[in-house]
Design an enzyme around this catalytic site. Structure first.
Site, mmCIF file in Angstrom:
data_model
loop_
_atom_site.group_PDB
_atom_site.id
_atom_site.type_symbol
_atom_site.label_atom_id
_atom_site.label_comp_id
_atom_site.label_asym_id
_atom_site.label_seq_id
_atom_site.Cartn_x
_atom_site.Cartn_y
_atom_site.Cartn_z
ATOM 1 N N ASP A 88 -28.590 -48.682 28.785
ATOM 2 C CA ASP A 88 -27.964 -48.159 27.573
ATOM 3 C C ASP A 88 -26.461 -48.391 27.552
ATOM 4 O O ASP A 88 -25.814 -48.436 28.596
ATOM 5 C CB ASP A 88 -28.161 -46.636 27.497
ATOM 6 N N ASN A 104 -24.724 -50.780 25.640
ATOM 7 C CA ASN A 104 -24.180 -52.107 25.320
ATOM 8 C C ASN A 104 -23.369 -52.054 24.023
ATOM 9 O O ASN A 104 -22.278 -52.623 23.929
ATOM 10 C CB ASN A 104 -25.310 -53.125 25.117
ATOM 11 N N TRP A 128 -20.135 -50.058 24.444
ATOM 12 C CA TRP A 128 -19.200 -50.848 25.261
ATOM 13 C C TRP A 128 -18.467 -51.853 24.372
ATOM 14 O O TRP A 128 -17.252 -52.002 24.439
ATOM 15 C CB TRP A 128 -19.975 -51.564 26.364
ATOM 16 N N HIS A 148 -24.634 -56.872 24.339
ATOM 17 C CA HIS A 148 -25.943 -57.305 24.846
ATOM 18 C C HIS A 148 -25.788 -58.579 25.683
ATOM 19 O O HIS A 148 -26.448 -58.740 26.704
ATOM 20 C CB HIS A 148 -26.917 -57.554 23.689
ATOM 21 N N ARG A 202 -33.995 -52.158 14.515
ATOM 22 C CA ARG A 202 -32.548 -52.459 14.439
ATOM 23 C C ARG A 202 -32.298 -53.584 13.433
ATOM 24 O O ARG A 202 -33.223 -54.314 13.068
ATOM 25 C CB ARG A 202 -32.040 -52.869 15.826
ATOM 26 N N LEU A 246 -38.124 -59.817 46.092
ATOM 27 C CA LEU A 246 -37.971 -58.768 45.076
ATOM 28 C C LEU A 246 -38.960 -58.973 43.921
ATOM 29 O O LEU A 246 -39.113 -60.082 43.415
ATOM 30 C CB LEU A 246 -36.539 -58.800 44.523
ATOM 31 N N ARG A 266 -30.282 -43.946 34.354
ATOM 32 C CA ARG A 266 -29.901 -44.063 32.938
ATOM 33 C C ARG A 266 -28.397 -44.202 32.844
ATOM 34 O O ARG A 266 -27.645 -43.431 33.455
ATOM 35 C CB ARG A 266 -30.359 -42.840 32.141
HETATM 36 C C1 FPP Z 1 -29.453 -50.416 24.774
HETATM 37 O O1 FPP Z 1 -28.084 -50.342 24.429
HETATM 38 C C2 FPP Z 1 -29.764 -51.804 25.120
HETATM 39 C C3 FPP Z 1 -30.634 -52.588 24.456
HETATM 40 C C4 FPP Z 1 -31.401 -52.139 23.293
HETATM 41 C C5 FPP Z 1 -30.860 -53.990 24.842
HETATM 42 C C6 FPP Z 1 -30.755 -54.221 26.293
HETATM 43 C C7 FPP Z 1 -30.557 -55.636 26.534
HETATM 44 C C8 FPP Z 1 -29.823 -56.145 27.546
HETATM 45 C C9 FPP Z 1 -29.131 -55.362 28.564
HETATM 46 C C10 FPP Z 1 -29.697 -57.590 27.696
HETATM 47 C C11 FPP Z 1 -30.770 -58.162 28.562
HETATM 48 C C12 FPP Z 1 -31.998 -58.208 27.781
HETATM 49 C C13 FPP Z 1 -32.888 -59.181 27.813
HETATM 50 C C14 FPP Z 1 -33.966 -59.144 26.823
HETATM 51 C C15 FPP Z 1 -32.845 -60.303 28.756
HETATM 52 P P1 FPP Z 1 -27.713 -49.964 22.949
HETATM 53 O O2 FPP Z 1 -27.716 -51.193 22.115
HETATM 54 O O3 FPP Z 1 -28.645 -48.894 22.478
HETATM 55 O O4 FPP Z 1 -26.249 -49.470 23.061
HETATM 56 P P2 FPP Z 1 -25.684 -48.113 22.453
HETATM 57 O O5 FPP Z 1 -26.520 -47.008 23.019
HETATM 58 O O6 FPP Z 1 -24.270 -48.091 22.921
HETATM 59 O O7 FPP Z 1 -25.796 -48.227 20.956
#
Ligand code: FPP
Length: 223
Positions: free
Chosen positions: A2, A4, A7, A19, A53, A116, A170
């Site tokens: 969570d 991204n 950030w 992302h 989304r 792994l 988390r």
């Molecule tokens: C949640 O953060 C994250 C996601 C919905 C996507 C996660 C994806 C990655 C870390 C990239 C790697 C993924 C793949 C498929 C290779 P958020 O977007 O909900 O962020 P927020 O909570 O700040 O809004």
């Protein structure tokens, strides 16, 4: 993984940039988990809820399969076994065929590896997994006459060999469960860090493992 979006927004960037960097962190953490000798590492890349989304963001996250599966050579050299869990396993995924093909290629290429076990949850939702498992267990029970049991449900999860989670991490301060590995995380300690996923590094993973007290008992980490 969570945080991204937060950030990126905190830096005046598009959420998609979070992302993109998030995928790089994921690759780093897979390397670190491998170095630490953790047996299983499972990451939530795209949830069944994420389809709601904005299309641009969904398309961007889905396109990150190229980045992560583009690292298959490196993971293969490191003896990492790649698996995917989610609707693709049950044949009910809405993912484009080209993505499903890339997944299958990475999974097949690393099938014999013994290091792994890295699992990417992609178009994954735990409740749907449990419905899938319940259907499988009922069908098996009709054939064999044996009762539906915890073991029978476990045997029909998307990836039955995924072991119970020893530590659920988390990021971005989310103090709640999501629709992620609900069966496998029963009883798992939940470690919450306020750090957003794109800043999650070796130090953060170390802190999570130290919190667990010692890395000795950890076989499976999920983020
Ligand atoms: C949640 O953060 C994250 C996601 C919905 C996507 C996660 C994806 C990655 C870390 C990239 C790697 C993924 C793949 C498929 C290779 P958020 O977007 O909900 O962020 P927020 O909570 O700040 O809004």
């Amino acid at each position: 993984m969570d945080g991204n979006g937060r950030w990126a927004q905190g830096r005046g960037l598009a959420r998609t940039e979070g992302h993109r960097i998030g995928e790089e962190r994921l690759a780093d953490v897979v390397r670190i988990a491998d170095e630490l000798g953790i047996g299983w590492f499972t990451a939530y890349g795209f949830s069944t809820e994420n389809w709601t989304r904005p299309k641009l963001e969904v398309d961007f996250i889905l396109s990150l399969h190229k980045n992560i599966f583009g690292r298959t050579d490196e993971m293969h050299r490191n003896n990492v076994r790649i698996r995917c869990t989610g609707r693709p396993v049950s044949g009910t995924s809405r993912l484009p065929r080209r993505i499903l093909k890339e997944m299958d290629k990475a999974v097949a290429r690393t099938r014999e590896n013994t290091g792994l076990n890295f699992t990417l949850a992609f178009d994954y939702g735990s409740r749907e997994e449990l419905i899938h498992a319940a259907r499988g267990a009922v069908a098996a029970s009709r054939l064999s006459g044996s009762p539906i049991s915890v073991e029978a449900i476990g045997d029909h999860l998307y990836v039955p060999e995924i072991p119970p989670v020893d530590l659920l991490v988390r990021t971005s301060g989310e103090h709640r469960l999501s629709n992620f590995l609900l069966w496998q995380t029963a009883g798992a300690p939940l470690y919450v860090t306020s750090t957003n996923w794109p800043d999650f590094d070796r130090h953060e993973l170390d802190a999570a493992l130290t919190w667990w007290r010692s890395t000795a008992g950890i076989r499976h980490v999920a983020v």
